[in-house]
Design a protein around this motif. Structure first.
Motif, PDB file in Angstrom:
ATOM      1  N   CYS A 100       1.423  -1.042  -0.002  1.00 52.76           N
ATOM      2  CA  CYS A 100      -0.525   0.187   0.395  1.00 52.76           C
ATOM      3  C   CYS A 100       0.946   1.374   0.277  1.00 52.76           C
ATOM      4  CB  CYS A 100      -0.967  -0.185   1.069  1.00 52.76           C
ATOM      5  SG  CYS A 100      -2.392  -1.716   1.495  1.00 52.76           S
ATOM      6  N   PRO A 101       2.034   1.611  -1.276  1.00 47.66           N
ATOM      7  CA  PRO A 101       2.293   2.993  -0.437  1.00 47.66           C
ATOM      8  C   PRO A 101       1.405   4.132  -1.456  1.00 47.66           C
ATOM      9  CG  PRO A 101       3.176   1.356  -3.246  1.00 47.66           C
ATOM     10  CD  PRO A 101       2.028   0.643  -2.023  1.00 47.66           C
ATOM     11  N   ARG A 102       1.743   4.993  -1.090  1.00 52.92           N
ATOM     12  CA  ARG A 102       1.323   6.397  -1.904  1.00 52.92           C
ATOM     13  C   ARG A 102       1.585   6.947  -2.618  1.00 52.92           C
ATOM     14  NH1 ARG A 102       1.515   9.345   3.994  1.00 52.92           N
ATOM     15  NH2 ARG A 102      -0.397   8.459   5.323  1.00 52.92           N
ATOM     16  N   VAL A 103       0.039   7.535  -3.749  1.00 49.89           N
ATOM     17  CA  VAL A 103       1.157   7.528  -4.994  1.00 49.89           C
ATOM     18  C   VAL A 103       1.889   9.736  -4.079  1.00 49.89           C
ATOM     19  CG1 VAL A 103       0.034   9.250  -6.746  1.00 49.89           C
ATOM     20  CG2 VAL A 103      -0.062   7.257  -6.654  1.00 49.89           C
ATOM     21  N   GLN A 104       2.881   9.607  -4.676  1.00 51.12           N
ATOM     22  CA  GLN A 104       3.976  11.116  -5.048  1.00 51.12           C
ATOM     23  C   GLN A 104       3.450  11.808  -5.592  1.00 51.12           C
ATOM     24  OE1 GLN A 104       6.066  10.470  -1.887  1.00 51.12           O
ATOM     25  NE2 GLN A 104       5.376   8.493  -2.196  1.00 51.12           N
ATOM     26  N   GLU A 105       3.767  13.370  -4.825  1.00 55.34           N
ATOM     27  CA  GLU A 105       2.769  14.740  -5.123  1.00 55.34           C
ATOM     28  C   GLU A 105       3.432  14.840  -6.318  1.00 55.34           C
ATOM     29  OE1 GLU A 105       3.101  17.847  -2.659  1.00 55.34           O
ATOM     30  OE2 GLU A 105       1.866  19.069  -3.458  1.00 55.34           O
ATOM     31  N   TYR A 106       4.828  14.826  -6.687  1.00 53.51           N
ATOM     32  CA  TYR A 106       4.989  14.998  -8.147  1.00 53.51           C
ATOM     33  C   TYR A 106       4.450  13.677  -9.359  1.00 53.51           C
ATOM     34  CZ  TYR A 106       8.176  10.487  -8.533  1.00 53.51           C
ATOM     35  OH  TYR A 106       8.740   9.180  -8.724  1.00 53.51           O
ATOM     36  N   GLU A 107       4.196  12.773  -9.135  1.00 53.02           N
ATOM     37  CA  GLU A 107       3.720  11.930  -9.799  1.00 53.02           C
ATOM     38  C   GLU A 107       2.145  12.301 -10.205  1.00 53.02           C
ATOM     39  OE1 GLU A 107       5.294   7.411  -8.663  1.00 53.02           O
ATOM     40  OE2 GLU A 107       3.641   8.919  -6.631  1.00 53.02           O
ATOM     41  N   MET A 108       1.774  12.970  -9.462  1.00 54.88           N
ATOM     42  CA  MET A 108       0.155  13.261  -9.539  1.00 54.88           C
ATOM     43  C   MET A 108       0.621  14.609 -10.715  1.00 54.88           C
ATOM     44  SD  MET A 108      -1.436  12.914  -6.324  1.00 54.88           S
ATOM     45  CE  MET A 108      -3.383  12.994  -6.583  1.00 54.88           C
ATOM     46  N   LYS A 109       1.092  15.792 -10.850  1.00 56.01           N
ATOM     47  CA  LYS A 109       1.557  16.578 -11.593  1.00 56.01           C
ATOM     48  C   LYS A 109       2.484  16.184 -12.881  1.00 56.01           C
ATOM     49  CE  LYS A 109       0.635  20.067  -7.298  1.00 56.01           C
ATOM     50  NZ  LYS A 109      -0.915  20.381  -8.505  1.00 56.01           N
ATOM     51  N   SER A 110       2.890  15.222 -12.887  1.00 59.58           N
ATOM     52  CA  SER A 110       3.580  14.516 -13.741  1.00 59.58           C
ATOM     53  C   SER A 110       4.155  15.371 -15.142  1.00 59.58           C
ATOM     54  CB  SER A 110       3.345  13.723 -14.177  1.00 59.58           C
ATOM     55  OG  SER A 110       2.290  13.527 -15.664  1.00 59.58           O
ATOM     56  N   THR A 177       9.647  -3.857   5.712  1.00 58.53           N
ATOM     57  CA  THR A 177       9.030  -4.846   5.021  1.00 58.53           C
ATOM     58  C   THR A 177       7.498  -4.441   4.576  1.00 58.53           C
ATOM     59  OG1 THR A 177       8.346  -4.152   7.636  1.00 58.53           O
ATOM     60  CG2 THR A 177      10.062  -6.540   6.795  1.00 58.53           C
ATOM     61  N   ASN A 178       7.824  -2.812   3.966  1.00 55.73           N
ATOM     62  CA  ASN A 178       6.727  -2.686   3.423  1.00 55.73           C
ATOM     63  C   ASN A 178       5.339  -1.441   3.973  1.00 55.73           C
ATOM     64  OD1 ASN A 178       5.244  -1.786   0.928  1.00 55.73           O
ATOM     65  ND2 ASN A 178       5.979  -3.217  -0.035  1.00 55.73           N
ATOM     66  N   TYR A 179       4.307  -1.179   3.785  1.00 58.71           N
ATOM     67  CA  TYR A 179       3.237  -0.881   3.791  1.00 58.71           C
ATOM     68  C   TYR A 179       2.694  -1.307   3.573  1.00 58.71           C
ATOM     69  CZ  TYR A 179       6.133   3.539   3.862  1.00 58.71           C
ATOM     70  OH  TYR A 179       6.697   4.674   4.284  1.00 58.71           O
ATOM     71  N   MET A 180       1.894  -3.044   4.632  1.00 64.34           N
ATOM     72  CA  MET A 180       1.198  -4.179   4.248  1.00 64.34           C
ATOM     73  C   MET A 180      -0.283  -3.964   5.050  1.00 64.34           C
ATOM     74  SD  MET A 180       2.816  -5.069   1.953  1.00 64.34           S
ATOM     75  CE  MET A 180       2.428  -7.151   2.066  1.00 64.34           C
ATOM     76  N   ALA A 181      -1.046  -3.770   4.106  1.00 65.74           N
ATOM     77  CA  ALA A 181      -1.742  -4.166   4.331  1.00 65.74           C
ATOM     78  C   ALA A 181      -2.262  -5.691   5.088  1.00 65.74           C
ATOM     79  CB  ALA A 181      -3.663  -4.060   3.666  1.00 65.74           C
ATOM     80  N   ILE A 182      -1.753  -6.178   5.998  1.00 66.58           N
ATOM     81  CA  ILE A 182      -1.586  -7.261   6.373  1.00 66.58           C
ATOM     82  C   ILE A 182      -0.925  -7.314   7.831  1.00 66.58           C
ATOM     83  CG2 ILE A 182      -0.238  -9.691   6.676  1.00 66.58           C
ATOM     84  CD1 ILE A 182       0.276  -9.196   3.837  1.00 66.58           C
ATOM     85  N   ASN A 183      -2.042  -7.688   8.738  1.00 69.33           N
ATOM     86  CA  ASN A 183      -2.598  -7.971   9.896  1.00 69.33           C
ATOM     87  C   ASN A 183      -1.484  -8.406  10.953  1.00 69.33           C
ATOM     88  OD1 ASN A 183      -4.531  -6.537  10.075  1.00 69.33           O
ATOM     89  ND2 ASN A 183      -5.789  -8.045  10.936  1.00 69.33           N
ATOM     90  N   ALA A 184      -0.093  -8.186  11.189  1.00 68.00           N
ATOM     91  CA  ALA A 184       0.826  -9.214  12.178  1.00 68.00           C
ATOM     92  C   ALA A 184       0.434  -9.269  13.516  1.00 68.00           C
ATOM     93  CB  ALA A 184       2.556  -7.934  12.104  1.00 68.00           C
ATOM     94  N   GLN A 185      -0.490  -8.141  14.012  1.00 67.81           N
ATOM     95  CA  GLN A 185      -1.185  -8.479  15.074  1.00 67.81           C
ATOM     96  C   GLN A 185      -2.582  -8.735  15.016  1.00 67.81           C
ATOM     97  OE1 GLN A 185       1.083  -8.096  17.980  1.00 67.81           O
ATOM     98  NE2 GLN A 185       2.565  -7.727  16.507  1.00 67.81           N
ATOM     99  N   PRO A 186      -3.944  -9.337  15.918  1.00 67.19           N
ATOM    100  CA  PRO A 186      -4.481  -9.502  15.734  1.00 67.19           C
ATOM    101  C   PRO A 186      -5.757  -8.068  15.251  1.00 67.19           C
ATOM    102  CG  PRO A 186      -4.752 -10.440  16.925  1.00 67.19           C
ATOM    103  CD  PRO A 186      -3.139  -9.676  17.544  1.00 67.19           C
ATOM    104  N   ALA A 187      -6.492  -7.237  14.527  1.00 65.69           N
ATOM    105  CA  ALA A 187      -7.281  -6.963  14.316  1.00 65.69           C
ATOM    106  C   ALA A 187      -8.511  -6.813  13.531  1.00 65.69           C
ATOM    107  CB  ALA A 187      -6.411  -5.248  13.734  1.00 65.69           C
TER     108      ALA A 187
END
Lengths: 522, 184
Positions: A100-110, A177-187
């Protein structure tokens, strides 16, 4: 679960139940809006996910035919699989690997940042980065993304130790270890990651976020969702005033039906979203819906990619651990001194034995191939995820000579690689080799472009209706009750894995739709 | 993928058109998963000669010298079963094998490779490449390559070595995350 009448013209129809469609369905239903959610595939569950790779692939993947043209190597290397997406409830959030990386500002103004890059159709997004950030925060909290908002990162696997040590030795600073939409702890009422691999086969603990077991059952619990699996929408219909009135679909029994609608939202993953708009051509809209400026299907992007496999003389056991939990972020910058514009991520990737020779080494065979396979235990993997240069002729069209099981023209995917893409891949491969060499690799194998798992931009949002298909809310320029609700709406591909952005835009779109419905504007 | 062992010698059926056979060497790792050292695989669409050519083809596309014939025979049985039920596949494979000729199976590797190189772009070769790679989805291959297969039923690798690599330093906590405590 609700059941709405076919002639109920007060419902919102959403086509596709993945990151965009599934999230939008939840957001609308929890605001009290009636939704009919169409999904072409079947409904699976944690219990029914197959753990035999070939079976899982067949269970989840969209395997209907597509054709290819253009000079992209994908045509030769993956003749039957130009894109790798899902046909199942939850869409590609069932097989996604959760980065789950975010789009960067420079990329939105390519267009502004890169200037006039010859042979491209760059465009600045019609939405500010700060605005998108607000929705990223909501989306990340909802998906419990690791390394954001106080959620700890995923632990490092053996595989990531190899990538990490190599990357740090050559001076990279942003390696984790990346921005992951994976639970390492219960949630979130979901299980934890047991580091079994098999992210792409459907996560049997539910540690990985998927609309299949988050947004969709929560939408069902509101009593406002009518989910129709195994139901293929073949056409969007409109009235004399040009507003859409509903959809034609083939139900699970193979019978053609018509569902009326107040609003239609298309979220079929870029290739099929464009195809459905084109298939819905009529006397009033002879080029297809929302296509008055001939923009539907154009600017097709799938991220500049390629695998980089490092072979060591000691075990890595890459199949153990979350498939994609590792990233090098340092090359996601605007730095034309590298010989190209746009940025890329190097993302750790593992592949199980049966899939590895077919997808990971797509054109190899013989003695050298077998030698690589003999080293299977000792292999580490990364793939390149870089910004594609948008090109108006890279596009989805209807192939009128090849028909699907419903007798409808299949999508043709045309792709000619831009020289910027080629230069970026070469740079990334050189960097990957340095990473592996720094920790004693015996050899590195690189591949050409991989099948499109990230498909984007075929109905892009634009400020000026002449440049795209929809506005910053995904509302089509031509038809105000027709919306684009998936990665098709992204203006440019950027170098970010698209799911987080698709979810964020769906959250924002839901606010807009409910506001506009309340104001009786649509 | 057909996971049935070709090592189980089955009665010849009336439809049997050929057979490929062999004997496992003593001490073979395959002996661990094979019930007998003598093995045979019946063919329903191909002749014994075609079976032998198929074996040579598979061993040229994916040459693992220490991996014994029964592992390849599983794949050949899979191709045979498909050909027996699908005339188009049968024709594609039979025509391709005929083009390779009867001497292919006994030719040295460089000759076999050269013959296949010429065919690399044909539907026959491309189909065979994918089908031969079914090899890597068999129990034999899992054992041979050290791949552990599905792990959900064993609780994954969280407490079974997902991070047990010791030939490089560990990743600092700031760039990774804590391993959850195992509850007894």
């Amino acid at each position: 679960m609700a059941k709405f009448e076919l002639n109920d013209d007060g419902v919102v129809v959403i086509i596709g139940s993945g990151a965009g469609g599934g999230t939008l369905a939840h957001e609308l239903t929890r605001r009290g809006i009636k939704v009919v959610l169409f999904e072409a595939g079947k409904r699976q569950s944690l219990a029914t996910f197959s753990q035999v790779p070939g079976e899982a692939f067949a269970q989840l993947t969209w395997l209907e035919p597509r054709t290819q043209s253009g000079t992209s190597s994908v045509k030769d290397d993956y003749p039957t699989l130009p894109v790798w997406t899902c046909k199942t409830v939850g869409g590609s959030t069932v097989h996604w690997t959760a980065a789950c990386p975010r789009v960067q500002e420079y990329e939105m103004k390519s267009r502004t940042t890169y200037g006039d890059v010859k042979g491209t159709s760059h465009l600045d997004w019609p939405i500010e980065h700060a605005e998108l950030l607000k929705y990223y925060e909501i989306a990340e909290k909802r998906m419990n993304v690791a390394r954001r908002h106080g959620v700890p990162g995923l632990p490092a696997s053996s595989h990531f130790k190899v990538i990490y040590n190599g990357a740090r030795k050559i001076g990279y600073q942003h390696v984790h270890t990346n921005y992951m939409a994976i639970n390492a702890q219960p949630a979130d009422g979901r299980g934890i990651c047991i580091e079994q691999g098999f992210c792409a086969q459907g996560c049997k603990t539910g540690a990985k976020w998927s609309t299949l077991y988050t947004e969709i059952p929560r939408a069902e619990a509101t009593g406002k969702l009518d989910l129709r699996p195994e139901s293929r929408v073949t056409r969007i219909e409109h009235g004399a005033d040009g507003k859409v009135t509903g959809v034609v679909y083939i139900d699970a029994q193979g019978k053609e039906q018509r569902q009326k609608a107040r609003i239609v939202c298309v979220a079929c993953n870029s290739v099929e979203t464009a195809r459905l708009l084109l298939l819905s051509e009529s006397g009033k809209f002879p080029k297809g819906l929302a296509n008055s400026h001939d923009q539907v299907g154009r600017h097709y992007s799938r991220h500049t990619g390629g695998f980089c496999w490092g072979i060591f003389d000691k075990p890595v056991n890459m199949w153990r651990g979350a498939t994609l939990a590792g990233v090098i972020e340092d090359e996601n910058v605007f730095n034309p001194k590298r010989g190209f514009v746009g940025g890329y991520h190097l993302e750790m990737v593992a592949m199980e034995l049966p899939t590895y020779p077919l997808v990971g080494l797509p054109y190899m065979w013989g003695r050298d191939f077998a030698d690589i396979m003999e080293n299977y235990r000792n292999i580490a993997g990364m793939f390149i995820n870089g910004e594609d240069m948008p090109r108006s002729d890279n596009r989805i069209t209807l192939n009128k000579t090849v028909k699907d099981a419903f007798g409808l023209p299949v999508a043709n995917i045309h792709f000619d690689e831009h020289e910027n893409d080629t230069a970026m891949r070469k740079h990334a491969q050189t960097q990957a080799k340095k990473v592996y060499d720094a920790v004693g690799a015996k050899r590195m194998i690189t591949t050409r472009q991989t099948p499109g798992t990230h498909n984007m931009c075929t109905a892009r949002m634009s400020k000026d209706p002449r440049d795209g298909v929809c506005d910053a809310h995904g509302q089509t320029h031509d038809i105000k009750n027709l919306f684009i609700s998936d990665g098709s709406a992204m203006t440019t591909s950027t170098s970010a894995n698209p799911t987080l952005t698709i979810v964020s835009l769906a959250l924002r779109q839901a606010e807009h739709i409910s506001r506009e419905m309340g104001a009786k504007n649509i | 993928m057909d996971h049935r062992s070709p090592v189980d010698r089955r009665d010849f059926l009336k439809t049997t058109t050929g057979v490929i056979t062999g004997v496992l060497v003593a001490g073979s790792p395959l002996a661990l998963v094979a019930p007998s050292r003598v093995w045979a695989a019946d063919l329903k669409a191909f002749t014994s000669a075609e079976g032998t050519t198929l074996m040579a083809l598979a061993r040229t596309i994916a040459p693992h010298d220490k991996l014994e014939d029964p592992a390849y025979a599983v794949v050949i049985q899979g191709i045979d079963a498909e050909a027996a039920s699908d005339p188009a596949t049968k024709k594609l494979v039979k025509d391709g094998l005929a083009a390779l000729g009867p001497s292919f199976a006994t030719s040295p590797e460089n000759v076999r490779v050269a013959a296949l190189k010429k065919m690399e772009q044909t539907p026959f070769f491309q189909t065979m490449r994918v089908k031969v790679f079914g090899l890597y989805a068999t129990d034999y291959a899992y054992k041979y390559f050290g791949y552990e297969g599905e792990a959900f039923s064993k609780g994954g690798y969280l407490f079974r070595g997902f991070n047990d690599l010791r030939w490089l330093p560990d990743v600092p906590l700031a760039d990774s995350g804590p391993v959850i405590q195992q509850t007894k």
